[in-house]
Design a protein around this motif. Sequence first.
Motif, PDB file in Angstrom:
ATOM      1  N   LEU A 262       0.828  -1.214   0.000  1.00 54.24           N
ATOM      2  CA  LEU A 262       0.000   0.000   0.000  1.00 54.24           C
ATOM      3  C   LEU A 262       0.862   1.263   0.000  1.00 54.24           C
ATOM      4  O   LEU A 262       0.378   2.344  -0.319  1.00 54.24           O
ATOM      5  CB  LEU A 262      -0.926   0.000   1.227  1.00 54.24           C
ATOM      6  CG  LEU A 262      -2.179   0.873   1.120  1.00 54.24           C
ATOM      7  CD1 LEU A 262      -3.054   0.417  -0.028  1.00 54.24           C
ATOM      8  CD2 LEU A 262      -2.966   0.842   2.425  1.00 54.24           C
ATOM      9  N   GLY A 263       2.138   1.101   0.349  1.00 51.90           N
ATOM     10  CA  GLY A 263       3.040   2.248   0.327  1.00 51.90           C
ATOM     11  C   GLY A 263       3.161   2.848  -1.061  1.00 51.90           C
ATOM     12  O   GLY A 263       3.215   4.077  -1.210  1.00 51.90           O
ATOM     13  N   ASP A 264       3.194   2.005  -2.093  1.00 50.62           N
ATOM     14  CA  ASP A 264       3.286   2.504  -3.466  1.00 50.62           C
ATOM     15  C   ASP A 264       2.050   3.328  -3.812  1.00 50.62           C
ATOM     16  O   ASP A 264       2.143   4.397  -4.433  1.00 50.62           O
ATOM     17  CB  ASP A 264       3.415   1.337  -4.459  1.00 50.62           C
ATOM     18  CG  ASP A 264       4.697   0.550  -4.241  1.00 50.62           C
ATOM     19  OD1 ASP A 264       5.518   0.977  -3.406  1.00 50.62           O
ATOM     20  OD2 ASP A 264       4.870  -0.490  -4.900  1.00 50.62           O
ATOM     21  N   LEU A 265       0.874   2.821  -3.395  1.00 45.50           N
ATOM     22  CA  LEU A 265      -0.380   3.548  -3.657  1.00 45.50           C
ATOM     23  C   LEU A 265      -0.394   4.874  -2.909  1.00 45.50           C
ATOM     24  O   LEU A 265      -0.864   5.894  -3.426  1.00 45.50           O
ATOM     25  CB  LEU A 265      -1.569   2.687  -3.233  1.00 45.50           C
ATOM     26  CG  LEU A 265      -2.965   3.265  -3.499  1.00 45.50           C
ATOM     27  CD1 LEU A 265      -3.152   3.513  -4.994  1.00 45.50           C
ATOM     28  CD2 LEU A 265      -4.052   2.335  -2.972  1.00 45.50           C
ATOM     29  N   ALA A 266       0.131   4.882  -1.685  1.00 41.78           N
ATOM     30  CA  ALA A 266       0.180   6.117  -0.901  1.00 41.78           C
ATOM     31  C   ALA A 266       1.042   7.171  -1.589  1.00 41.78           C
ATOM     32  O   ALA A 266       0.710   8.364  -1.586  1.00 41.78           O
ATOM     33  CB  ALA A 266       0.723   5.813   0.498  1.00 41.78           C
TER      34      ALA A 266
END
Length: 287
Positions: A262-266
Amino acid sequence: MATVVLLTMTGLGLGALYFLVASGLSLIFGLMDVLNFAHGALLSIGAYAAWWGASNGFGYPLALLFGTGVGTLASVALELGLIRPLYQRPREQVLATVGVGLAVPALLSAIWGADARTFPVPGALAGTFTVLGAAVPVNRLVLVGAALLVLLALKLFLGRTRHGLVVRAGVEDRAMVTALGIDVRKAFTLVFAIGGAAASLAGALAGLYFGSVDPTQGSSLLIFGFVVVVMGGLGSVGGAALACVVVGLVQQFANYYTTSGLGDLAVVAMLAALLLVRPSGLTGRLA
């Protein structure tokens, strides 16, 4: 507390890696107006050259220099052979660099296979040190130190050297600089070489950070390199330095405290929000 310290140091190490990728991209686009999609390929060339050197008894410092040197030569060859004839043809320029960006990973896969290769990390850089109870890998410090040195060197080159001033003047008024008897093309080749050197250094250090190299590593890191360049402001090395810290930290903390990945999406959501309120990026100025 130990977890926060470890995530912070890991985020800074990752951000340093992003900066090494983005600084070259930012320089080449901001000063030469070239959108270089082959930048990830230069990173991969540097990574594989460093891995080959370290695997054949060069020792890590020499392997690092070897990887950076090979990547720099590749970037000069790319500028002279492919980019220079296309300076006035941006559409063909994009297509050509995309082609190189796809061809190099395929070539690396054909020679060494598609599987990741373990990078021989030297014993002195394989350990950890303790900060507030957190065991932080030594290589994080190496990455941050390398990024700070590159940032300082770029600032000095652009602001304090004759070649740096020629490059900046050539961007502002190429015809005038040429009329003064200065060959702007050589200055642009120098900028491309500096960008390629930073990318190949990032590749050599990525082997240290991830513990392996693979043909698609350059393409993966290039995506976040572009994110950092846009967030920092196109052509701003200082802005890229600021943005890479933000991206590295947000990615690490979001991955740990939410769901892995989810870090990439953030990061993408943060980029979109920033562009809505500040389209010119965090700094919005050149170099």
